[in-house]
Design an enzyme around this catalytic site. Structure first.
Site, mmCIF file in Angstrom:
data_model
loop_
_atom_site.group_PDB
_atom_site.id
_atom_site.type_symbol
_atom_site.label_atom_id
_atom_site.label_comp_id
_atom_site.label_asym_id
_atom_site.label_seq_id
_atom_site.Cartn_x
_atom_site.Cartn_y
_atom_site.Cartn_z
ATOM 1 N N SER A 1 21.114 -37.066 43.137
ATOM 2 C CA SER A 1 21.665 -37.358 41.560
ATOM 3 C C SER A 1 22.474 -36.434 40.905
ATOM 4 O O SER A 1 22.467 -35.325 41.119
ATOM 5 C CB SER A 1 20.184 -37.398 40.532
ATOM 6 O OG SER A 1 20.574 -37.778 39.357
ATOM 7 N N TYR B 1 12.381 -32.939 37.269
ATOM 8 C CA TYR B 1 13.068 -34.110 38.115
ATOM 9 C C TYR B 1 14.118 -33.766 38.934
ATOM 10 O O TYR B 1 14.103 -33.892 40.296
ATOM 11 C CB TYR B 1 13.206 -35.238 37.096
ATOM 12 C CG TYR B 1 14.110 -36.007 37.868
ATOM 13 C CD1 TYR B 1 13.737 -36.987 38.853
ATOM 14 C CD2 TYR B 1 15.485 -36.093 37.580
ATOM 15 C CE1 TYR B 1 14.680 -37.756 39.504
ATOM 16 C CE2 TYR B 1 16.297 -37.317 37.960
ATOM 17 C CZ TYR B 1 16.080 -37.909 38.908
ATOM 18 O OH TYR B 1 16.848 -38.757 39.544
ATOM 19 N N LYS C 1 15.041 -32.945 43.117
ATOM 20 C CA LYS C 1 16.163 -33.544 43.891
ATOM 21 C C LYS C 1 16.916 -32.165 44.530
ATOM 22 O O LYS C 1 17.376 -32.275 45.551
ATOM 23 C CB LYS C 1 17.147 -34.389 42.811
ATOM 24 C CG LYS C 1 16.770 -35.691 42.286
ATOM 25 C CD LYS C 1 16.723 -36.616 43.556
ATOM 26 C CE LYS C 1 16.269 -38.069 43.232
ATOM 27 N NZ LYS C 1 15.759 -38.575 44.293
HETATM 28 C C1 UD1 Z 1 19.108 -40.029 32.949
HETATM 29 C C2 UD1 Z 1 18.338 -38.569 33.147
HETATM 30 C C3 UD1 Z 1 18.891 -38.181 34.583
HETATM 31 C C4 UD1 Z 1 18.613 -39.006 35.538
HETATM 32 C C5 UD1 Z 1 18.984 -40.580 35.138
HETATM 33 C C6 UD1 Z 1 18.599 -41.434 36.185
HETATM 34 C C7 UD1 Z 1 17.871 -37.484 31.166
HETATM 35 C C8 UD1 Z 1 18.105 -36.418 30.113
HETATM 36 N N1 UD1 Z 1 18.334 -37.544 32.037
HETATM 37 O O1 UD1 Z 1 20.532 -39.813 32.695
HETATM 38 O O2 UD1 Z 1 18.233 -37.004 34.924
HETATM 39 O O3 UD1 Z 1 19.026 -38.813 36.986
HETATM 40 O O4 UD1 Z 1 18.658 -40.917 34.034
HETATM 41 O O5 UD1 Z 1 19.245 -42.789 36.082
HETATM 42 O O6 UD1 Z 1 16.936 -38.389 31.000
HETATM 43 N N2 UD1 Z 1 20.938 -43.345 25.417
HETATM 44 C C9 UD1 Z 1 20.868 -43.751 24.194
HETATM 45 N N3 UD1 Z 1 19.892 -44.439 23.682
HETATM 46 C C10 UD1 Z 1 18.693 -45.041 24.754
HETATM 47 C C11 UD1 Z 1 19.008 -44.461 26.146
HETATM 48 C C12 UD1 Z 1 20.024 -43.847 26.366
HETATM 49 O O7 UD1 Z 1 21.470 -43.262 23.136
HETATM 50 O O8 UD1 Z 1 17.985 -45.712 24.376
HETATM 51 C C13 UD1 Z 1 22.100 -42.432 25.767
HETATM 52 C C14 UD1 Z 1 21.773 -40.922 26.224
HETATM 53 O O9 UD1 Z 1 21.688 -40.176 25.318
HETATM 54 C C15 UD1 Z 1 23.022 -40.851 26.906
HETATM 55 C C16 UD1 Z 1 23.428 -42.134 27.665
HETATM 56 O O10 UD1 Z 1 22.748 -43.082 26.735
HETATM 57 O O11 UD1 Z 1 24.118 -40.090 26.424
HETATM 58 C C17 UD1 Z 1 22.762 -42.624 29.219
HETATM 59 O O12 UD1 Z 1 21.539 -42.149 29.178
HETATM 60 P P1 UD1 Z 1 20.560 -42.589 30.301
HETATM 61 O O13 UD1 Z 1 20.707 -44.023 30.649
HETATM 62 O O14 UD1 Z 1 19.109 -42.407 30.158
HETATM 63 O O15 UD1 Z 1 21.515 -41.656 31.617
HETATM 64 P P2 UD1 Z 1 21.474 -40.097 31.333
HETATM 65 O O16 UD1 Z 1 20.853 -39.389 30.091
HETATM 66 O O17 UD1 Z 1 22.914 -39.794 31.958
#
Ligand code: UD1
Length: 337
Positions: A124, A148, A152
């Site tokens: 990842s 996590y 990895k």
């Molecule tokens: C997350 C994990 C990462 C993991 C990946 C797996 C965290 C900090 N990181 O990545 O370690 O490998 O998922 O798929 O959890 N967001 C919102 N509202 C939400 C959900 C997300 O605003 O309800 C935003 C987040 O702040 C971020 C973006 O959407 O800016 C993407 O979030 P997400 O899909 O959770 O992915 P990662 O944070 O990149």
């Protein structure tokens, strides 16, 4: 080839199984069905119009795992099985180290016993932690920031040590950016248990009416609109990279590849694209930042293109369209099986 896919009943694993079957490979799945669904594999078989073999087994149960290697000869393993929720890994690190790290040790032991030396590992972009520069190349020093991510990275290190100990191993590490979307049929897709952590899954559930609104975690990041920027990659593109990675490629093993599109989109850009693709309004509120989140991460995927001849072909609109097709056809995910 006959390819054994660990975690093959999960979101990414099921799409990989389908791509493998469609490329003419035979598939054996090992999955403990903790998050994976049997129904996903039935649908994969229906789409491919070919059967696959499922062993319901946990990687840490050596005898059960061995049974999966005792049938027709396995030529390669794609190792997707693993827990992946960041907050859960902070609350219960032992479970993550036991499942992800110890499970991989057992898998490699069983592979060695059965004379199987080719492995493609689902890593990842989380291994880069809060990378100082974008786009992220494979040369950037890994610095994971949560348990996590450390599992990895540890697996990558143990595989690198294994490769150094015996050149007969043929190991490839694939660092996924943010998988999104679903198969274009809408028949397989992401079906998270409980409240989705990931953006796409959450938005899809808002669009279909299962949740009232999206919470946008912060709009004060140093990005054009203040919301987090990520490199979303269509899950079918991601799956096809695994088929490419099975072919002998350039560079000494273990080979390491970033899998992304090379383009970042903000949370609000994704919301807008999803609204356009689905014709549904996605209500949202801006809330506090989520602890541990980073401002932006997107890949330099040029090595995968140069060495594997692979690149992502589907754009954000297709990710939204296909995620919506899956969610609208399966509002509650897979039926219980
Ligand atoms: C997350 C994990 C990462 C993991 C990946 C797996 C965290 C900090 N990181 O990545 O370690 O490998 O998922 O798929 O959890 N967001 C919102 N509202 C939400 C959900 C997300 O605003 O309800 C935003 C987040 O702040 C971020 C973006 O959407 O800016 C993407 O979030 P997400 O899909 O959770 O992915 P990662 O944070 O990149």
């Amino acid at each position: 080839m006959r390819v054994l896919v660990t975690g093959g009943a999960g979101y990414i694993g099921s799409h990989i199984c389908l791509e493998l079957l469609e490329a003419g490979h035979d598939v054996t799945v090992v999955d403990n069905l903790a998050n994976g669904k049997r129904e996903a594999l039935r649908r994969v078989e229906a789409l491919a119009q070919r059967p696959l073999e499922l062993f319901t087994a946990d990687l840490n149960h050596k005898d059960d795992l061995s049974a999966a290697f005792s049938g027709p000869r396995i030529d390669a393993v794609i190792h997707c099985a693993g827990l992946k929720a960041v907050a859960e890994s902070v609350a219960d690190p032992l479970r993550y180290y036991a499942n992800n790290v110890a499970g991989t040790v057992t898998l490699c032991e069983v592979m060695r016993q059965h004379g199987v030396s080719r492995l493609v590992f689902s890593s990842s972009c989380t291994v880069y932690g809060d990378a100082a520069t974008v786009p992220i190349t494979e040369e950037l020093p890994p610095a994971p920031v949560n348990p996590y991510g450390r599992t990895k990275r540890m697996i990558e290190q143990l595989l690198t040590d294994l490769q150094a100990s015996d050149p007969a191993w043929d190991l490839t590490l694939l660092r996924y950016f943010n998988p999104a979307g679903a198969h274009a049929s809408g028949s397989i897709g992401e079906d998270p248990a409980g409240v989705p952590d990931n953006l796409f899954a959450f938005i899809a559930q808002v669009a279909v009416g299962r949740r009232p609104e999206l919470r946008v975690f912060g709009n004060d990041y140093p990005t054009p609109d203040g919301t987090g920027v990520r490199d979303y990659i269509h899950v079918v593109d991601l799956a096809s990279a695994h088929v490419s990675a099975l072919e002998p490629a350039g560079g000494p093993a273990p080979r390491v590849y970033n899998l992304g599109t090379g383009r970042g989109y903000s949370v609000l850009e994704v919301v807008e694209a999803f609204e356009r693709a689905s014709g549904r309004k996605i209500p949202y509120v801006i809330t506090e930042r989520r602890p541990g989140d980073i401002a932006r991460a997107y890949a330099d995927p040029s090595r995968a293109h140069a060495e594997l001849g692979w690149r992502a072909r589907r754009d954000l609109h297709e990710m939204c369209r296909d995620a919506w097709r899956w969610q609208s056809q399966n509002p509650d995910g897979y039926p219980d099986s």
